[in-house]
Structures are given as structure tokens and as C-alpha cells.
Design a protein around this motif. Structure first.
Motif, PDB file in Angstrom:
ATOM      1  N   THR A  60       2.040  12.901  11.050  1.00 21.97           N
ATOM      2  CA  THR A  60       2.794  13.793  10.382  1.00 21.97           C
ATOM      3  C   THR A  60       2.332  15.152  10.831  1.00 21.97           C
ATOM      4  O   THR A  60       2.867  16.208  10.638  1.00 21.97           O
ATOM      5  CB  THR A  60       2.111  14.109   8.766  1.00 21.97           C
ATOM      6  OG1 THR A  60       1.139  14.026   8.680  1.00 21.97           O
ATOM      7  CG2 THR A  60       2.837  12.754   8.235  1.00 21.97           C
ATOM      8  N   ILE A  61       1.469  15.205  11.800  1.00 19.68           N
ATOM      9  CA  ILE A  61       0.957  16.583  12.326  1.00 19.68           C
ATOM     10  C   ILE A  61       1.416  16.619  14.049  1.00 19.68           C
ATOM     11  O   ILE A  61       0.815  17.574  14.557  1.00 19.68           O
ATOM     12  CB  ILE A  61      -0.535  16.889  12.168  1.00 19.68           C
ATOM     13  CG1 ILE A  61      -1.348  15.658  12.797  1.00 19.68           C
ATOM     14  CG2 ILE A  61      -0.611  17.155  10.618  1.00 19.68           C
ATOM     15  CD1 ILE A  61      -2.890  16.146  12.609  1.00 19.68           C
TER      16      ILE A  61
ATOM     17  N   ILE B  18      -4.118   2.754   8.001  1.00 14.26           N
ATOM     18  CA  ILE B  18      -2.698   3.106   7.723  1.00 14.26           C
ATOM     19  C   ILE B  18      -2.852   4.698   7.403  1.00 14.26           C
ATOM     20  O   ILE B  18      -1.949   5.346   7.865  1.00 14.26           O
ATOM     21  CB  ILE B  18      -2.230   2.115   6.701  1.00 14.26           C
ATOM     22  CG1 ILE B  18      -1.866   0.786   7.104  1.00 14.26           C
ATOM     23  CG2 ILE B  18      -0.854   2.867   6.054  1.00 14.26           C
ATOM     24  CD1 ILE B  18      -1.724  -0.034   6.103  1.00 14.26           C
ATOM     25  N   LYS B  19      -3.624   4.965   6.592  1.00 13.47           N
ATOM     26  CA  LYS B  19      -3.417   6.520   6.084  1.00 13.47           C
ATOM     27  C   LYS B  19      -4.095   7.417   7.341  1.00 13.47           C
ATOM     28  O   LYS B  19      -3.268   8.331   7.502  1.00 13.47           O
ATOM     29  CB  LYS B  19      -4.883   6.621   5.266  1.00 13.47           C
ATOM     30  CG  LYS B  19      -4.869   7.973   4.610  1.00 13.47           C
ATOM     31  CD  LYS B  19      -6.233   8.210   3.624  1.00 13.47           C
ATOM     32  CE  LYS B  19      -6.066   9.419   3.015  1.00 13.47           C
ATOM     33  NZ  LYS B  19      -5.675  10.780   3.570  1.00 13.47           N
TER      34      LYS B  19
ATOM     35  N   ASP C 148     -14.134 -15.346   7.381  1.00  8.71           N
ATOM     36  CA  ASP C 148     -13.335 -16.302   6.383  1.00  8.71           C
ATOM     37  C   ASP C 148     -11.867 -16.316   6.335  1.00  8.71           C
ATOM     38  O   ASP C 148     -11.254 -16.840   5.589  1.00  8.71           O
ATOM     39  CB  ASP C 148     -14.043 -16.087   5.118  1.00  8.71           C
ATOM     40  CG  ASP C 148     -15.611 -16.326   5.078  1.00  8.71           C
ATOM     41  OD1 ASP C 148     -15.964 -17.352   5.910  1.00  8.71           O
ATOM     42  OD2 ASP C 148     -16.258 -15.842   4.274  1.00  8.71           O
ATOM     43  N   GLY C 149     -11.239 -15.203   7.063  1.00  9.68           N
ATOM     44  CA  GLY C 149      -9.597 -15.059   6.928  1.00  9.68           C
ATOM     45  C   GLY C 149      -9.194 -14.188   5.913  1.00  9.68           C
ATOM     46  O   GLY C 149      -8.199 -14.378   5.417  1.00  9.68           O
ATOM     47  N   ILE C 150     -10.262 -13.500   5.226  1.00 11.17           N
ATOM     48  CA  ILE C 150      -9.981 -12.489   4.139  1.00 11.17           C
ATOM     49  C   ILE C 150      -9.590 -11.323   4.475  1.00 11.17           C
ATOM     50  O   ILE C 150     -10.308 -10.634   5.482  1.00 11.17           O
ATOM     51  CB  ILE C 150     -11.044 -12.634   3.197  1.00 11.17           C
ATOM     52  CG1 ILE C 150     -11.215 -14.197   2.528  1.00 11.17           C
ATOM     53  CG2 ILE C 150     -10.678 -11.727   2.104  1.00 11.17           C
ATOM     54  CD1 ILE C 150     -12.575 -14.309   1.737  1.00 11.17           C
ATOM     55  N   LEU C 151      -8.390 -10.685   4.100  1.00 10.92           N
ATOM     56  CA  LEU C 151      -7.984  -9.376   4.592  1.00 10.92           C
ATOM     57  C   LEU C 151      -9.001  -8.537   3.973  1.00 10.92           C
ATOM     58  O   LEU C 151      -9.394  -8.255   2.577  1.00 10.92           O
ATOM     59  CB  LEU C 151      -6.776  -8.971   4.086  1.00 10.92           C
ATOM     60  CG  LEU C 151      -6.070  -7.794   4.162  1.00 10.92           C
ATOM     61  CD1 LEU C 151      -5.897  -7.455   5.717  1.00 10.92           C
ATOM     62  CD2 LEU C 151      -4.748  -7.461   3.523  1.00 10.92           C
ATOM     63  N   VAL C 152      -9.456  -7.465   4.800  1.00  2.00           N
ATOM     64  CA  VAL C 152     -10.202  -6.353   4.675  1.00  2.00           C
ATOM     65  C   VAL C 152      -9.444  -5.247   4.325  1.00  2.00           C
ATOM     66  O   VAL C 152      -9.135  -4.409   5.080  1.00  2.00           O
ATOM     67  CB  VAL C 152     -11.491  -5.866   5.302  1.00  2.00           C
ATOM     68  CG1 VAL C 152     -12.465  -4.864   5.038  1.00  2.00           C
ATOM     69  CG2 VAL C 152     -12.278  -7.209   5.777  1.00  2.00           C
ATOM     70  N   THR C 153      -9.112  -4.970   2.863  1.00  2.00           N
ATOM     71  CA  THR C 153      -8.083  -4.016   2.479  1.00  2.00           C
ATOM     72  C   THR C 153      -8.510  -2.697   2.852  1.00  2.00           C
ATOM     73  O   THR C 153      -7.738  -1.743   3.202  1.00  2.00           O
ATOM     74  CB  THR C 153      -7.712  -4.105   1.122  1.00  2.00           C
ATOM     75  OG1 THR C 153      -8.799  -3.923   0.329  1.00  2.00           O
ATOM     76  CG2 THR C 153      -6.972  -5.483   0.883  1.00  2.00           C
ATOM     77  N   SER C 154      -9.747  -2.441   2.742  1.00  2.00           N
ATOM     78  CA  SER C 154     -10.149  -0.926   2.881  1.00  2.00           C
ATOM     79  C   SER C 154      -9.973  -0.413   4.254  1.00  2.00           C
ATOM     80  O   SER C 154      -9.731   0.584   4.600  1.00  2.00           O
ATOM     81  CB  SER C 154     -11.766  -0.836   2.246  1.00  2.00           C
ATOM     82  OG  SER C 154     -12.470  -1.813   2.903  1.00  2.00           O
ATOM     83  N   ALA C 155     -10.396  -1.271   5.024  1.00  2.00           N
ATOM     84  CA  ALA C 155     -10.230  -1.063   6.627  1.00  2.00           C
ATOM     85  C   ALA C 155      -8.829  -0.762   6.880  1.00  2.00           C
ATOM     86  O   ALA C 155      -8.378  -0.084   7.631  1.00  2.00           O
ATOM     87  CB  ALA C 155     -10.881  -2.195   7.555  1.00  2.00           C
TER      88      ALA C 155
ATOM     89  N   TYR D  39       0.828  -1.179   0.135  1.00  2.00           N
ATOM     90  CA  TYR D  39      -0.010   0.070  -0.281  1.00  2.00           C
ATOM     91  C   TYR D  39       0.866   1.155  -0.065  1.00  2.00           C
ATOM     92  O   TYR D  39       0.639   2.284  -0.892  1.00  2.00           O
ATOM     93  CB  TYR D  39      -0.827   0.045   0.990  1.00  2.00           C
ATOM     94  CG  TYR D  39      -1.798   1.153   1.265  1.00  2.00           C
ATOM     95  CD1 TYR D  39      -2.860   1.750   0.229  1.00  2.00           C
ATOM     96  CD2 TYR D  39      -1.503   1.984   2.195  1.00  2.00           C
ATOM     97  CE1 TYR D  39      -3.494   2.668   0.743  1.00  2.00           C
ATOM     98  CE2 TYR D  39      -1.931   3.266   2.792  1.00  2.00           C
ATOM     99  CZ  TYR D  39      -2.998   3.632   1.926  1.00  2.00           C
ATOM    100  OH  TYR D  39      -3.842   4.890   1.938  1.00  2.00           O
ATOM    101  N   LEU D  40       1.921   1.377   0.936  1.00  2.00           N
ATOM    102  CA  LEU D  40       2.705   2.546   0.901  1.00  2.00           C
ATOM    103  C   LEU D  40       3.589   2.685  -0.203  1.00  2.00           C
ATOM    104  O   LEU D  40       3.710   3.819  -0.861  1.00  2.00           O
ATOM    105  CB  LEU D  40       3.628   2.321   2.123  1.00  2.00           C
ATOM    106  CG  LEU D  40       2.807   2.428   3.494  1.00  2.00           C
ATOM    107  CD1 LEU D  40       3.865   2.236   4.711  1.00  2.00           C
ATOM    108  CD2 LEU D  40       2.440   3.895   3.682  1.00  2.00           C
ATOM    109  N   THR D  41       3.826   1.706  -1.097  1.00  2.00           N
ATOM    110  CA  THR D  41       4.732   1.706  -2.217  1.00  2.00           C
ATOM    111  C   THR D  41       4.041   2.002  -3.377  1.00  2.00           C
ATOM    112  O   THR D  41       4.321   2.878  -4.195  1.00  2.00           O
ATOM    113  CB  THR D  41       5.741   0.737  -2.297  1.00  2.00           C
ATOM    114  OG1 THR D  41       4.910  -0.406  -2.415  1.00  2.00           O
ATOM    115  CG2 THR D  41       6.751   0.653  -1.307  1.00  2.00           C
ATOM    116  N   SER D  42       2.852   1.362  -3.310  1.00  2.00           N
ATOM    117  CA  SER D  42       1.894   1.599  -4.788  1.00  2.00           C
ATOM    118  C   SER D  42       0.933   2.708  -4.564  1.00  2.00           C
ATOM    119  O   SER D  42       0.985   3.470  -5.630  1.00  2.00           O
ATOM    120  CB  SER D  42       1.351   0.561  -5.111  1.00  2.00           C
ATOM    121  OG  SER D  42       0.622  -0.049  -4.155  1.00  2.00           O
ATOM    122  N   ASP D  43       0.428   2.784  -3.509  1.00  2.00           N
ATOM    123  CA  ASP D  43      -0.829   4.007  -3.575  1.00  2.00           C
ATOM    124  C   ASP D  43      -0.439   5.237  -2.737  1.00  2.00           C
ATOM    125  O   ASP D  43      -0.876   6.331  -3.170  1.00  2.00           O
ATOM    126  CB  ASP D  43      -2.075   3.424  -2.701  1.00  2.00           C
ATOM    127  CG  ASP D  43      -2.696   2.231  -3.297  1.00  2.00           C
ATOM    128  OD1 ASP D  43      -2.273   1.843  -4.236  1.00  2.00           O
ATOM    129  OD2 ASP D  43      -3.598   1.469  -2.743  1.00  2.00           O
TER     130      ASP D  43
END
Length: 190
Positions: free
Chosen positions: A185-186, A177-178, A165-172, A34-38
Motif C-alpha cells: 500500500t505504500i 500477510i499484514k 508436526d505439519g500444524i499451521l503457525v497462524t501467527s507467522a 484472515y483477510l475477510t474476518s480480521d
């Protein structure tokens, strides 16, 4: 799939949700991705380079010992074998010391250009120790650039980042992380 609204199809990441090591490694891997691509950070591979160099050098010593013994016989090769074996163990010990005392629990170290003056901001993320049978994972964010620095600790449950089911919920995970990056940073002005 997760509730992500991205236009590209993301592959599902499914793991054994009862294995805390798999949970940690999956979060760490997705965090780097996520940090390197997005977010456009450039990951520093210094820790990996040092450990690989020490490992390759250790293997070279082992190969030299084996080759020298094969060419000259065991009795003649004893001193060279002794030196090579000792060097192999010393280099592996140095690699362990480096990993334990210098690399520590670093999950990600990267830089990003934040202005036209081309000065880079550094983000270092370290993982806390993962207690056995614990579902809580701690990530320490440390941000620095020329104008400011800050720290933020993200502590969350794996249950928030993985479904039943053990599936990563990437949005959460990405939202956390964001948020952690924004908060780190603040927090403190130099």
C-alpha cells in the motif's frame, strides 16, 4: 496451538507437511479467512461465479440430451444429442480458457472501504507457480485505490508457516500477510 495471543481459541490446522499441494491450499484458505474476518476485506466471487455458471449450463445441456433421448429414442434424438454434447464441450473449454487466461493464479481479490468518502481499495493476491518439491511459496500483492497503488512480492518458506508436526503457525503467516499488505500500500504514489 500456535503462539497467537488472540482471545478466541483457533482450531489447529494439521496437514501432511510433505505434500506441497496441501501446503499451498492451506495457506491460500487461511489467507482468505484472515483477510475477510480480521482485516475486513470483502472477497469478490466473480471468478467462482463465472466458472460455476458455465459448469451448471454444461450440466443442463447434458441433462437435456439425456432427457430428450429417453423420451424420444436414440435414433430420433441424434441431432439434439449432437448439439448438446458439442455445447457441453464448448462450455467446458470456455471455462478452462477463463480459468487459464483471466483468473490465472488469483488466490484472493477483494475490496475494503478505506475512508469516509466510501471509496474502496482493491487487493489482488496471485500465487506464483509452485515448483515441484519446492518449499518456497510466492504471493504477489497488488493494491489499488483512488490515491495510490502498489505491488509487493512475498516469498517465504512453508517451513516458516508450518511446524514440524505439519500444524499451521497462524501467527507467522498472518504477520507476513499484514507486512505484505502494508508494503504493497505504500510502494507507489500515482
Amino acid at each position: 496451538m500456535s503462539g497467537s495471543n488472540t482471545s478466541t481459541v483457533q482450531e489447529e490446522i494439521k496437514i501432511n507437511k510433505y505434500d506441497s499441494t496441501q501446503l499451498k491450499h492451506t495457506v491460500d484458505d487461511h489467507l482468505r479467512k484472515y483477510l475477510t474476518s480480521d482485516v475486513n476485506y470483502v472477497e469478490s466471487h466473480q471468478h467462482m461465479d463465472v466458472k460455476l455458471s458455465l459448469g451448471y449450463l454444461s450440466c443442463i445441456f447434458a441433462a437435456v440430451a439425456a432427457y430428450y433421448e429417453w423420451k424420444n429414442g436414440f435414433q430420433k434424438a441424434k441431432p439434439v444429442t449432437l448439439i448438446c454434447v458439442a455445447s457441453y464441450f464448448v462450455l467446458n473449454f470456455i471455462a478452462w480458457v477463463y480459468a487459464y487466461f483471466i483468473e490465472k493464479q488469483d488466490v484472493f481479490v477483494g475490496t475494503k472501504n478505506v475512508s469516509q468518502q466510501n471509496h474502496g481499495a482493491t487487493l489482488k493476491i496471485s500465487a506464483g507457480r509452485l515448483a515441484r518439491l519446492s518449499e518456497t511459496y510466492t504471493l504477489d500483492f497488488h493494491f489499488t485505490d483512488n490515491n495510490k497503488q502498489g505491488d509487493y512480492t512475498l516469498e517465504s518458506s512453508f517451513g516458516k508457516w508450518f511446524n514440524e508436526d505439519g500444524i499451521l503457525v497462524t501467527s507467522a503467516l498472518e504477520a507476513d500477510i499484514k507486512s505484505a499488505i502494508d508494503r504493497s500500500t505504500i510502494t507507489k504514489q500515482q
